[in-house]
Design a protein around this motif. Structure first.
Motif, PDB file in Angstrom:
ATOM      1  N   PRO A  72       0.825  -1.208   0.000  1.00  0.00           N
ATOM      2  CA  PRO A  72       0.000   0.000   0.000  1.00  0.00           C
ATOM      3  C   PRO A  72       0.858   1.256   0.000  1.00  0.00           C
ATOM      4  N   GLY A  73       0.258   2.373  -0.385  1.00  0.00           N
ATOM      5  CA  GLY A  73       0.909   3.665  -0.235  1.00  0.00           C
ATOM      6  C   GLY A  73       1.949   3.989  -1.273  1.00  0.00           C
ATOM      7  N   THR A  74       1.951   3.298  -2.401  1.00  0.00           N
ATOM      8  CA  THR A  74       2.939   3.581  -3.441  1.00  0.00           C
ATOM      9  C   THR A  74       2.357   3.324  -4.822  1.00  0.00           C
ATOM     10  N   GLU A  75       2.870   4.070  -5.797  1.00  0.00           N
ATOM     11  CA  GLU A  75       2.582   3.822  -7.204  1.00  0.00           C
ATOM     12  C   GLU A  75       3.870   3.633  -7.978  1.00  0.00           C
ATOM     13  N   ASN A  76       4.977   3.413  -7.234  1.00  0.00           N
ATOM     14  CA  ASN A  76       6.284   3.288  -7.884  1.00  0.00           C
ATOM     15  C   ASN A  76       7.183   2.392  -7.025  1.00  0.00           C
ATOM     16  N   TYR A  77       6.869   1.108  -7.016  1.00  0.00           N
ATOM     17  CA  TYR A  77       7.595   0.128  -6.202  1.00  0.00           C
ATOM     18  C   TYR A  77       8.756  -0.429  -7.018  1.00  0.00           C
ATOM     19  N   HIS A  78       9.980  -0.351  -6.486  1.00  0.00           N
ATOM     20  CA  HIS A  78      11.182  -0.707  -7.243  1.00  0.00           C
ATOM     21  C   HIS A  78      11.891  -1.938  -6.685  1.00  0.00           C
ATOM     22  N   HIS A  79      12.539  -2.661  -7.572  1.00  0.00           N
ATOM     23  CA  HIS A  79      13.433  -3.758  -7.210  1.00  0.00           C
ATOM     24  C   HIS A  79      14.848  -3.236  -7.061  1.00  0.00           C
ATOM     25  N   GLU A  80      15.607  -3.818  -6.128  1.00  0.00           N
ATOM     26  CA  GLU A  80      17.037  -3.549  -5.974  1.00  0.00           C
ATOM     27  C   GLU A  80      17.709  -4.863  -5.578  1.00  0.00           C
ATOM     28  N   ASP A 116       8.586   6.393  -4.631  1.00  0.00           N
ATOM     29  CA  ASP A 116       7.905   7.674  -4.467  1.00  0.00           C
ATOM     30  C   ASP A 116       7.942   8.150  -3.022  1.00  0.00           C
ATOM     31  N   ARG A 117       7.821   7.225  -2.085  1.00  0.00           N
ATOM     32  CA  ARG A 117       7.876   7.620  -0.672  1.00  0.00           C
ATOM     33  C   ARG A 117       9.313   7.949  -0.264  1.00  0.00           C
ATOM     34  N   GLN A 118      10.294   7.255  -0.848  1.00  0.00           N
ATOM     35  CA  GLN A 118      11.687   7.615  -0.598  1.00  0.00           C
ATOM     36  C   GLN A 118      11.961   9.024  -1.118  1.00  0.00           C
ATOM     37  N   GLN A 119      11.431   9.340  -2.297  1.00  0.00           N
ATOM     38  CA  GLN A 119      11.641  10.672  -2.862  1.00  0.00           C
ATOM     39  C   GLN A 119      10.995  11.748  -2.005  1.00  0.00           C
ATOM     40  N   ASP A 120       9.830  11.429  -1.443  1.00  0.00           N
ATOM     41  CA  ASP A 120       9.202  12.369  -0.506  1.00  0.00           C
ATOM     42  C   ASP A 120      10.169  12.718   0.622  1.00  0.00           C
ATOM     43  N   ASN A 124      11.761  16.493   1.266  1.00  0.00           N
ATOM     44  CA  ASN A 124      11.374  17.203   2.488  1.00  0.00           C
ATOM     45  C   ASN A 124      12.376  17.054   3.622  1.00  0.00           C
ATOM     46  N   ARG A 125      13.558  16.472   3.281  1.00  0.00           N
ATOM     47  CA  ARG A 125      14.635  16.282   4.263  1.00  0.00           C
ATOM     48  C   ARG A 125      14.124  15.538   5.495  1.00  0.00           C
ATOM     49  N   ARG A 126      13.429  14.450   5.227  1.00  0.00           N
ATOM     50  CA  ARG A 126      12.862  13.595   6.257  1.00  0.00           C
ATOM     51  C   ARG A 126      13.406  12.177   6.096  1.00  0.00           C
ATOM     52  N   PRO A 127      13.245  11.324   7.118  1.00  0.00           N
ATOM     53  CA  PRO A 127      13.729   9.946   7.016  1.00  0.00           C
ATOM     54  C   PRO A 127      13.093   9.191   5.847  1.00  0.00           C
ATOM     55  N   TRP A 128      13.785   8.132   5.438  1.00  0.00           N
ATOM     56  CA  TRP A 128      13.324   7.307   4.325  1.00  0.00           C
ATOM     57  C   TRP A 128      12.452   6.127   4.757  1.00  0.00           C
ATOM     58  N   SER A 129      12.009   6.089   5.980  1.00  0.00           N
ATOM     59  CA  SER A 129      11.384   4.876   6.511  1.00  0.00           C
ATOM     60  C   SER A 129      10.210   4.392   5.671  1.00  0.00           C
ATOM     61  N   LEU A 130       9.329   5.294   5.238  1.00  0.00           N
ATOM     62  CA  LEU A 130       8.182   4.866   4.439  1.00  0.00           C
ATOM     63  C   LEU A 130       8.602   4.325   3.085  1.00  0.00           C
ATOM     64  N   GLY A 131       9.773   4.716   2.622  1.00  0.00           N
ATOM     65  CA  GLY A 131      10.260   4.217   1.344  1.00  0.00           C
ATOM     66  C   GLY A 131      11.010   2.919   1.445  1.00  0.00           C
TER      67      GLY A 131
END
Length: 232
Positions: A72-80, A116-120, A124-131
């Motif tokens: 949930p909460g994404t429209e741009n889920y990436h593989h790494e 997309d959540r990582q980019q947020d 906004n200079r916030r943690p990457w936790s949601l990403g």
């Protein structure tokens, strides 16, 4: 015997090739931007002064072969696709020899990312936790002991989505070696058995969607796979 308000979570552990015993995890560390080409494709440069890190909860780890819903909460889920390694000895402020000797085994890993959540977070200079710290986002394959795998050198690292190659590189492209990572990270943590470190991803990351089959591998290691189901 302790009486809990609810049933504690089961220990998450990984298979070790050639050993009947499992390797239990306690912490997951991840190295950021450890391949120059990947950093460039994301519009960044490698910090060559020192490696840097983010973490994932062990509760968000799954074993290879999992079938999970699109998160949930994404429209741009990436593989790494990444090389991972685990420690078998305690180290703190380790020198190069101590750091390398502490590595117990290697394995394949997927660091799945809500881009997309990582980019947020970046914007906004916030943690990457949601990403990054996403349920089911640390997909881990079986471990191969260090002596059986040998030295990390020019082994191929690759990833396919629905049979089409997306990532294809060599481990020699890593900016920071596994030993260097342990030595540096041990300045800040008392590292030891139960710790796993994901060493970053090469270029070629990209989005996946519901129904996609993701398979990755590294020469000399058992591969890793994930299938994405429909969104919840």
């Amino acid at each position: 015997m302790a009486d809990y308000l609810f049933e504690p979570a089961e220990v998450f552990a990984l298979e070790v090739k050639g050993d009947a015993k499992l390797y239990p995890l306690r912490r997951i560390f991840c190295v950021g931007r450890n391949y120059a080409a990947h950093a460039a494709e994301m519009g960044n440069e490698v910090d060559r002064e020192a490696p840097w890190y983010f973490t994932k909860q062990v509760a968000h780890a799954v074993t290879s072969g999992a079938v999970l819903p699109y998160p949930p909460g994404t429209e741009n889920y990436h593989h790494e696709m990444e090389l991972a390694f685990v420690l078998g000895a305690s180290v703190f402020r380790a020198n190069a020899a101590e750091a390398q000797a502490a590595i117990y085994a290697y394995g394949c890993a997927l660091d799945m990312t809500r881009r997309d959540r990582q980019q947020d977070g970046k914007d906004n200079r916030r943690p990457w936790s949601l990403g990054k710290d996403v349920e089911g986002s640390a997909v881990l394959g079986p471990l191969t002991k260090a002596e059986a795998f040998g030295a990390v050198a020019d082994q191929r690292i690759y990833l396919e989505v629905n049979g089409v190659t997306r990532q294809d590189a060599s481990l020699e492209e890593m900016v920071w070696s596994c030993g260097e990572i342990v030595a540096h990270l041990s300045r800040y943590y008392h590292l030891g058995a139960g710790d796993i470190i994901l060493t970053g991803t090469p270029a070629g990351v990209g989005p996946v969607v519901a129904g996609d089959s993701i398979r990755g591998g590294i020469e000399g290691l058992e591969g890793v796979s994930l299938t994405l189901g429909t969104a919840e």
